[in-house]
Design a protein around this motif. Sequence first.
Motif, PDB file in Angstrom:
ATOM      1  N   ALA A 132      -8.465 -14.546  -8.682  1.00  0.00           N
ATOM      2  CA  ALA A 132      -8.982 -13.527  -9.589  1.00  0.00           C
ATOM      3  C   ALA A 132      -8.976 -12.144  -8.961  1.00  0.00           C
ATOM      4  CB  ALA A 132     -10.400 -13.891 -10.022  1.00  0.00           C
ATOM      5  N   ALA A 133      -8.988 -12.077  -7.627  1.00  0.00           N
ATOM      6  CA  ALA A 133      -9.034 -10.773  -6.964  1.00  0.00           C
ATOM      7  C   ALA A 133      -7.712 -10.037  -7.043  1.00  0.00           C
ATOM      8  CB  ALA A 133      -9.439 -10.950  -5.496  1.00  0.00           C
ATOM      9  N   ASP A 134      -6.617 -10.741  -7.314  1.00  0.00           N
ATOM     10  CA  ASP A 134      -5.295 -10.104  -7.357  1.00  0.00           C
ATOM     11  C   ASP A 134      -4.525 -10.680  -8.529  1.00  0.00           C
ATOM     12  OD1 ASP A 134      -2.812  -8.984  -6.967  1.00  0.00           O
ATOM     13  OD2 ASP A 134      -2.799  -9.278  -4.804  1.00  0.00           O
ATOM     14  N   ALA A 135      -4.265  -9.869  -9.540  1.00  0.00           N
ATOM     15  CA  ALA A 135      -3.565 -10.343 -10.730  1.00  0.00           C
ATOM     16  C   ALA A 135      -2.149 -10.800 -10.413  1.00  0.00           C
ATOM     17  CB  ALA A 135      -3.520  -9.236 -11.790  1.00  0.00           C
ATOM     18  N   ALA A 136      -1.564 -10.275  -9.323  1.00  0.00           N
ATOM     19  CA  ALA A 136      -0.204 -10.674  -8.969  1.00  0.00           C
ATOM     20  C   ALA A 136      -0.130 -12.148  -8.589  1.00  0.00           C
ATOM     21  CB  ALA A 136       0.308  -9.812  -7.808  1.00  0.00           C
ATOM     22  N   TRP A 137      -1.212 -12.676  -7.967  1.00  0.00           N
ATOM     23  CA  TRP A 137      -1.227 -14.078  -7.580  1.00  0.00           C
ATOM     24  C   TRP A 137      -1.758 -14.965  -8.688  1.00  0.00           C
ATOM     25  CZ3 TRP A 137       1.457 -15.606  -3.622  1.00  0.00           C
ATOM     26  CH2 TRP A 137       1.676 -14.743  -2.542  1.00  0.00           C
ATOM     27  N   ALA A 138      -2.466 -14.395  -9.657  1.00  0.00           N
ATOM     28  CA  ALA A 138      -3.124 -15.209 -10.680  1.00  0.00           C
ATOM     29  C   ALA A 138      -2.143 -15.847 -11.647  1.00  0.00           C
ATOM     30  CB  ALA A 138      -4.132 -14.364 -11.458  1.00  0.00           C
ATOM     31  N   SER A 139      -0.919 -15.313 -11.746  1.00  0.00           N
ATOM     32  CA  SER A 139       0.025 -15.793 -12.749  1.00  0.00           C
ATOM     33  C   SER A 139       1.184 -16.587 -12.165  1.00  0.00           C
ATOM     34  CB  SER A 139       0.576 -14.601 -13.545  1.00  0.00           C
ATOM     35  OG  SER A 139       1.227 -13.691 -12.674  1.00  0.00           O
ATOM     36  N   VAL A 140       1.104 -16.988 -10.901  1.00  0.00           N
ATOM     37  CA  VAL A 140       2.235 -17.706 -10.284  1.00  0.00           C
ATOM     38  C   VAL A 140       1.988 -19.207 -10.243  1.00  0.00           C
ATOM     39  CG1 VAL A 140       2.880 -15.727  -8.888  1.00  0.00           C
ATOM     40  CG2 VAL A 140       1.310 -17.420  -7.943  1.00  0.00           C
ATOM     41  N   GLN A 141       0.930 -19.699 -10.895  1.00  0.00           N
ATOM     42  CA  GLN A 141       0.643 -21.130 -10.965  1.00  0.00           C
ATOM     43  C   GLN A 141       0.527 -21.730  -9.572  1.00  0.00           C
ATOM     44  OE1 GLN A 141       4.208 -21.328 -13.025  1.00  0.00           O
ATOM     45  NE2 GLN A 141       3.327 -21.426 -15.049  1.00  0.00           N
ATOM     46  N   LEU A 142      -0.290 -21.084  -8.746  1.00  0.00           N
ATOM     47  CA  LEU A 142      -0.432 -21.506  -7.356  1.00  0.00           C
ATOM     48  C   LEU A 142      -1.005 -22.914  -7.216  1.00  0.00           C
ATOM     49  CD1 LEU A 142      -0.070 -20.748  -4.412  1.00  0.00           C
ATOM     50  CD2 LEU A 142      -2.311 -19.636  -4.469  1.00  0.00           C
ATOM     51  N   PRO A 143      -2.023 -23.329  -8.007  1.00  0.00           N
ATOM     52  CA  PRO A 143      -2.498 -24.711  -7.869  1.00  0.00           C
ATOM     53  C   PRO A 143      -1.396 -25.744  -8.069  1.00  0.00           C
ATOM     54  CG  PRO A 143      -4.074 -23.426  -9.134  1.00  0.00           C
ATOM     55  CD  PRO A 143      -2.859 -22.561  -8.958  1.00  0.00           C
ATOM     56  N   ALA A 144      -0.516 -25.522  -9.057  1.00  0.00           N
ATOM     57  CA  ALA A 144       0.583 -26.460  -9.273  1.00  0.00           C
ATOM     58  C   ALA A 144       1.526 -26.488  -8.074  1.00  0.00           C
ATOM     59  CB  ALA A 144       1.351 -26.090 -10.546  1.00  0.00           C
ATOM     60  N   ARG A 145       1.770 -25.344  -7.467  1.00  0.00           N
ATOM     61  CA  ARG A 145       2.640 -25.297  -6.290  1.00  0.00           C
ATOM     62  C   ARG A 145       1.995 -26.031  -5.107  1.00  0.00           C
ATOM     63  NH1 ARG A 145       6.529 -20.829  -6.777  1.00  0.00           N
ATOM     64  NH2 ARG A 145       6.211 -19.779  -8.762  1.00  0.00           N
ATOM     65  N   ILE A 146       0.667 -25.906  -4.968  1.00  0.00           N
ATOM     66  CA  ILE A 146      -0.023 -26.619  -3.890  1.00  0.00           C
ATOM     67  C   ILE A 146       0.041 -28.126  -4.130  1.00  0.00           C
ATOM     68  CG2 ILE A 146      -2.244 -26.967  -2.750  1.00  0.00           C
ATOM     69  CD1 ILE A 146      -2.914 -24.063  -3.401  1.00  0.00           C
ATOM     70  N   PHE A 147      -0.152 -28.552  -5.372  1.00  0.00           N
ATOM     71  CA  PHE A 147      -0.033 -29.975  -5.680  1.00  0.00           C
ATOM     72  C   PHE A 147       1.369 -30.486  -5.351  1.00  0.00           C
ATOM     73  CE2 PHE A 147      -3.527 -29.664  -9.130  1.00  0.00           C
ATOM     74  CZ  PHE A 147      -4.495 -29.933  -8.176  1.00  0.00           C
ATOM     75  N   GLY A 148       2.371 -29.676  -5.641  1.00  0.00           N
ATOM     76  CA  GLY A 148       3.725 -30.082  -5.299  1.00  0.00           C
ATOM     77  C   GLY A 148       3.916 -30.266  -3.808  1.00  0.00           C
ATOM     78  N   ARG A 149       3.304 -29.379  -2.999  1.00  0.00           N
ATOM     79  CA  ARG A 149       3.370 -29.523  -1.548  1.00  0.00           C
ATOM     80  C   ARG A 149       2.711 -30.831  -1.100  1.00  0.00           C
ATOM     81  NH1 ARG A 149       6.865 -26.161  -1.013  1.00  0.00           N
ATOM     82  NH2 ARG A 149       6.787 -24.289   0.309  1.00  0.00           N
ATOM     83  N   VAL A 150       1.561 -31.156  -1.712  1.00  0.00           N
ATOM     84  CA  VAL A 150       0.853 -32.384  -1.342  1.00  0.00           C
ATOM     85  C   VAL A 150       1.706 -33.609  -1.658  1.00  0.00           C
ATOM     86  CG1 VAL A 150      -1.173 -33.806  -1.827  1.00  0.00           C
ATOM     87  CG2 VAL A 150      -1.415 -31.332  -1.629  1.00  0.00           C
ATOM     88  N   LEU A 151       2.251 -33.665  -2.875  1.00  0.00           N
ATOM     89  CA  LEU A 151       3.047 -34.822  -3.267  1.00  0.00           C
ATOM     90  C   LEU A 151       4.308 -34.949  -2.428  1.00  0.00           C
ATOM     91  CD1 LEU A 151       2.673 -34.459  -7.142  1.00  0.00           C
ATOM     92  CD2 LEU A 151       1.432 -36.005  -5.631  1.00  0.00           C
ATOM     93  N   ARG A 152       4.882 -33.819  -2.040  1.00  0.00           N
ATOM     94  CA  ARG A 152       6.067 -33.872  -1.178  1.00  0.00           C
ATOM     95  C   ARG A 152       5.712 -34.412   0.192  1.00  0.00           C
ATOM     96  NH1 ARG A 152       7.836 -30.752   2.736  1.00  0.00           N
ATOM     97  NH2 ARG A 152       6.281 -29.150   2.313  1.00  0.00           N
ATOM     98  N   ARG A 153       4.600 -33.935   0.761  1.00  0.00           N
ATOM     99  CA  ARG A 153       4.188 -34.399   2.090  1.00  0.00           C
ATOM    100  C   ARG A 153       3.900 -35.893   2.107  1.00  0.00           C
ATOM    101  NH1 ARG A 153       1.688 -30.882   6.037  1.00  0.00           N
ATOM    102  NH2 ARG A 153       2.138 -28.688   5.616  1.00  0.00           N
ATOM    103  N   LEU A 154       3.298 -36.385   1.024  1.00  0.00           N
ATOM    104  CA  LEU A 154       2.925 -37.795   0.969  1.00  0.00           C
ATOM    105  C   LEU A 154       4.031 -38.671   0.413  1.00  0.00           C
ATOM    106  CD1 LEU A 154      -0.783 -37.527  -0.221  1.00  0.00           C
ATOM    107  CD2 LEU A 154       0.138 -37.527   2.088  1.00  0.00           C
ATOM    108  N   ARG A 155       5.190 -38.094   0.108  1.00  0.00           N
ATOM    109  CA  ARG A 155       6.356 -38.834  -0.360  1.00  0.00           C
ATOM    110  C   ARG A 155       6.035 -39.672  -1.600  1.00  0.00           C
ATOM    111  NH1 ARG A 155       6.452 -38.478   5.055  1.00  0.00           N
ATOM    112  NH2 ARG A 155       8.373 -37.811   6.062  1.00  0.00           N
ATOM    113  N   VAL A 156       5.384 -39.057  -2.550  1.00  0.00           N
ATOM    114  CA  VAL A 156       5.073 -39.730  -3.807  1.00  0.00           C
ATOM    115  C   VAL A 156       6.353 -39.897  -4.605  1.00  0.00           C
ATOM    116  CG1 VAL A 156       3.770 -39.552  -5.965  1.00  0.00           C
ATOM    117  CG2 VAL A 156       2.720 -38.853  -3.809  1.00  0.00           C
TER     118      VAL A 156
END
Length: 540
Positions: free
Chosen positions: A391-415
Amino acid sequence: MPAERTIRRLRVRAPDEALARRARLLVEDALRTASLPGQGGAVVLVRRLRLPPFSGTATPQSVALALEARCRALAVLPVTAATSEDDVAAAAAVRFRDPLHARLELGARVLGGAAPHAWCWPLAVPGYHAGLGAGEALRAIAMSIAGLPEAAAALPLWLDGIAARGAVPRLFAALSEGDAVCLLAVLPPAALSRTQRRAAALPGAARPAADVPAGVPAAPAPEAAPRWREPLRWAGRHFGPSDARRQLLQACALWIPGTVAGGMPEAIPQAMRNGADARHAAEPAEVRRKRDPAAEASATRQDAEPRPPGVPLSRAADRPRRGVAGARPGETAGGAADGAAGSQRGVPEPDAMRRMTVTQEGTAAARPTSAAGLLFLLRVMESLCLPEWLAADAAWASVQLPARIFGRVLRRLRVDDGDPAWLLAAFDPAVALPAVPFRISGEGQWAMLAAAGMRAAQARTVEDAWLNACRRRLRMGARIGLADLVRRPGLLAITATHADVWMAIGQTDLRIRRAGLDLDPGWVPWLGRVVHFHYGDAAP
């Protein structure tokens, strides 16, 4: 979190007023405790239900059992686009995937030329009735969406379907400017910021002074999808620049929801799903070793050496990462080690898993997953103040960062690629990360993020920085590793606005419960979904 259950009209026959009042209280208590269809995001509407007679000395448990028996005897009709209006009108009970699905179906039927008259539509969409014209019916649907907790995610999705059908003029001819103001108020701030960025990028527009730091190129202005171009041109001809209806159209046209429902979304990079880093998937192994030989060697060693049987995960994961810059004795192991350890986890008893799967025949959205604990990370991200950081930076608020973090987790765990958990990692690849440098302050609420070993000049990606911070918080706060948290079998039901997780009661973990990671989040605005956790041997 119990599902919302409402009785529109209750008729009670009793010898006197006191017994009638007693009957109402018994039914109310039974409604809270009975196991009824419609758990999770699903909406189940029952037209009429007759309970057997019971005495004034009956208990709420006995009334709940009678209520469950009558509901099990009902034939619940799943409403789809192929379901005729006569079938819906004749059904004793109907089911929608979620509240948005009911509104999508009603809007499609209105625009298809039919006059929806079934008993369920006024119940599913407050404000609608069969006597409304097409424009007024669409307005009633839009205003009912504004009253939903998930309106910020549901409204752009519904309007996107209206634009795809070319019905924007019919809807906005019935909307007043006051209605548009109410609808604008439910949109996320990131959607409005995109509209402002696009307006600022037009020729002759002044660039905001605090847009990005000097010398850093600004992010490209977002463009609307082709189906939105004609509605935007129509709005430009009929509404002024300051009209709320035109601003509403622009905001929804430029706001792309973070996830899609149904099937494996194309928005997930295939390289990420296959377990390779999306940024370096095309690089040969020799290039990766030259780029970061220590990290490559460490990851290879940890992949080849899974946790020995009998060794606690905390001891295996707390081994120092030799050769990795910035690592200190006692730091947690890398994501590859978490993935290897997660592969050692057992699966639930076959009978329990079979019961969970068989009972889902009527709920097509629920699918088995090996990463049922992925959404437990929401509480971890909140404890690290990720929502405030976005919320502090509108530039980061619209890049769907939670989804990107979830993708990193699933990749690391080889889901596995076909796991429904990947639906939570869907993001729009056309929305690039901001060109603003990613800097982390080592003080205050971002101290844990800075302590994750990701400095401004050394951080590979913002997703890696937040994921490392989550892993450290899990180790320090809950004494649990990433693989032990996420790698849990269960059922996952994903729609455009809801995410429901069912796990067997044997999956209850005291470490997770003590840390409060499995508390029902409900509507999560920075994720764009309503999230619920359910425990039991079977999912309804």
